[in-house]
Design a protein around this motif. Structure first.
Motif, mmCIF file in Angstrom:
data_model
loop_
_atom_site.group_PDB
_atom_site.id
_atom_site.type_symbol
_atom_site.label_atom_id
_atom_site.label_comp_id
_atom_site.label_asym_id
_atom_site.label_seq_id
_atom_site.Cartn_x
_atom_site.Cartn_y
_atom_site.Cartn_z
ATOM 1 N N SER A 170 31.246 -38.733 4.981
ATOM 2 C CA SER A 170 32.313 -39.722 5.154
ATOM 3 C C SER A 170 31.858 -41.055 4.579
ATOM 4 N N VAL A 171 32.812 -41.842 4.090
ATOM 5 C CA VAL A 171 32.484 -43.174 3.594
ATOM 6 C C VAL A 171 32.032 -44.099 4.717
ATOM 7 N N LEU A 172 32.405 -43.775 5.964
ATOM 8 C CA LEU A 172 32.034 -44.594 7.111
ATOM 9 C C LEU A 172 30.715 -44.100 7.685
ATOM 10 N N ASP A 173 29.744 -44.982 7.794
ATOM 11 C CA ASP A 173 28.440 -44.613 8.341
ATOM 12 C C ASP A 173 28.562 -44.168 9.799
ATOM 13 N N PRO A 174 27.579 -43.396 10.294
ATOM 14 C CA PRO A 174 27.637 -42.920 11.680
ATOM 15 C C PRO A 174 27.708 -44.075 12.674
ATOM 16 N N LEU A 175 28.597 -43.946 13.637
ATOM 17 C CA LEU A 175 28.793 -44.991 14.644
ATOM 18 C C LEU A 175 27.878 -44.749 15.846
ATOM 19 N N VAL A 176 26.582 -44.603 15.577
ATOM 20 C CA VAL A 176 25.603 -44.425 16.640
ATOM 21 C C VAL A 176 24.359 -45.244 16.318
ATOM 22 N N ASN A 177 23.685 -45.668 17.381
ATOM 23 C CA ASN A 177 22.388 -46.327 17.280
ATOM 24 C C ASN A 177 21.354 -45.426 17.945
#
Length: 504
Positions: free
Chosen positions: A58-65
């Motif tokens: 996906s163009v959106l990076d993973p939404l996790v830290n």
């Protein structure tokens, strides 16, 4: 030919007053597959993800830290609500329960869209690149409901000759739906309800492996309720083979022992309703499952009355359920999360708990129950072991670990939704990762902590790489009217990520 096109929009904060405009880089890329122009492609080009299993698709990076305690774990985004697949499919609606099947060199991923009352099917190629999506259920169905957690009934594991996705209906309608993941032409407004399992505020319905109780069908469920008879632990049991979803009976858990108030155990008083406040952390108690006669014909309200009538034990909102992997015997070790009600609500569980239920090897209606994780370190019994825990929701159990996922949207301790790892007895709780808050995805630029996790499932055996998991994210702060359509009525975005290196 491009495998799929991406739409990506970004909210830019222009002034301290909060005014913003949609920004873009370069001209819109033109698409030759589905007639939709690309938006915000770099230098006017559609986004093309790189090859390989462990890459962002996906163009959106993973939404996790990722926590420093798990620095060997890597996250990769597979699909987000920024993306359009070649057939026009877009992932929307807060992804929750899910299951994965292997189909030749490709994969079929079935996942609930909780806030859209829907279930989607996404096809991935051999590198987990999404290539097609469609809706197996949508809000146009007459018995629409919040489709919360879900579990794939795999014939090779759970019995019978057919795979089913068991999708749990928590509210509005109150059944479990059995959806064919292989159906050639989806029928998204069909009736998939399994009446034999009864009406509860279903959070999940989890079939045990077929040889955990040979010749029997055993499904354990969670009742995400805090009213009437409050939350139950449910069992559907059939003696008519390992894949009977129509002729079984409905049972609910009842304590046979409780705390004596002095770190000991005593027998319950007959004809008395007990709740989990009568249990001490870390102690083991005998339990039984008692039948709800004619339960399949009851309404949800009638079921509440019936549970009280058999003195079923009460839990403050039973959420997700899973069982230990690795062997048929392990499958009799069932775990469930209880989300609690929050501080100040005046209940017996403020911050949430996790239980281990060990079922008797020969009789699934008998077992032992142990509270193995608790956030109640400073309230209720004040005997918990995880002071940062806030509202445990989904749960994933492997051969060696419990993974506990938070849903702190009703009450919180001031940190974003988190995933913890413990051993099978709840020891050594350690933070794995947090949900990442991206204010540019919020229409107001909010930095609030609103969000939770959906299903975390171990897919190592299917992809042939140890310690590989797939995780659903529900960043509730991500909202857009672009996500709304007639049969997908809500405005939330979501994301599915791949985790590499998470111990199983």
């Amino acid at each position: 030919m491009k495998l799929f096109k991406q739409r990506f929009f970004q909210l830019c904060i222009l002034t301290s007053l909060g005014f913003g405009l949609l920004g873009c880089e370069g001209e819109d890329g033109l698409d030759g597959t589905n007639g939709l122009d690309g938006i915000d492609g770099q230098d006017g080009q559609d986004y093309t993800p790189p090859e390989g299993l462990f890459t962002n698709k996906s163009v959106l990076d993973p939404l996790v830290n990722i926590s420093s305690n798990f620095s060997n774990v890597n996250a990769y985004s597979l699909i987000s609500s920024t993306d359009y697949l070649p057939n026009g499919f877009r992932l929307v609606g807060a992804q929750d329960g899910a299951g994965l099947l292997k189909d030749g060199n490709e994969y079929i991923y079935v996942v609930n869209a909780e806030d859209d009352y829907s279930v989607s099917r996404i096809r991935f190629d051999e590198n987990m690149r999404p290539i097609k999506g469609e809706w197996l259920l949508n809000a146009g169905v007459a018995d629409f409901a919040r489709q919360c957690s879900g579990t794939m009934w795999e014939a090779a594991i759970h019995g019978g000759s057919q795979d089913f996705f068991l999708s749990a209906s928590e509210s509005i309608a109150y059944d479990v739906k059995a959806i064919d993941p292989w159906i050639e032409t989806p029928t998204p407004t069909a009736d998939f309800g399994l009446d034999a399992l009864g009406e509860f505020s279903w959070e999940n319905a989890v079939p045990l492996p077929q040889n955990s109780f040979a010749g029997k069908t055993v499904i354990i469920g969670g009742d995400d309720d805090s009213s009437g008879s409050e939350g139950q632990v449910i069992m559907y049991l059939s003696e008519n083979g390992d894949a009977d979803l129509t002729n079984g009976k409905i049972y609910v858990l009842r304590l046979k022992e409780i705390s004596d108030g002095a770190n000991g155990v005593q027998t319950v008083t007959a004809n008395t309703v007990y709740n989990e406040g009568s249990l001490d952390f870390g102690m083991t108690y005998d339990v039984e499952f008692v039948e709800i006669e004619n339960g399949a014909s009851m309404t949800k309200n009638e079921m509440e009355t019936a549970c009280t009538g058999v003195f079923a034990s009460q839990f403050m909102r039973v959420e997700d359920v899973d069982y230990q992997k690795g062997s048929d015997a392990n499958g009799r070790n069932v775990y469930f999360a209880v989300t609690g009600r929050g501080p100040g609500a005046g209940t017996y569980n403020d911050w949430g708990t996790v239980y281990k239920l060990n079922l008797d090897a020969t009789n699934p209606l008998q077992g032992q129950l142990t509270q193995v994780v608790s956030g109640n370190t400073d309230t209720n019994n004040q005997d918990g072991n995880l002071s940062s825990l806030q509202s445990p929701d989904n749960i994933c159990v492997t051969e060696n670990y419990i993974y506990i996922q938070e849903d702190p949207n009703s009450f919180s301790r001031g940190h974003a939704a988190r995933i913890y790892q413990t051993d099978l007895e709840g020891n050594n709780p350690t933070a794995v990762l947090d949900l990442k808050i991206e204010s540019n995805l919020s229409p107001t630029g909010s930095t609030s902590l609103s969000g939770e996790f959906g299903a975390l499932i171990d897919i190592s055996d299917k992809v042939g790489v140890p310690d590989t998991f797939i995780l659903n994210l529900q960043p509730h702060y991500w909202k857009s009217d672009e996500f709304i359509s007639n049969n997908l009525p809500h405005n939330q975005g979501g994301q599915i990520v791949l985790l590499q290196g998470l111990p199983r």
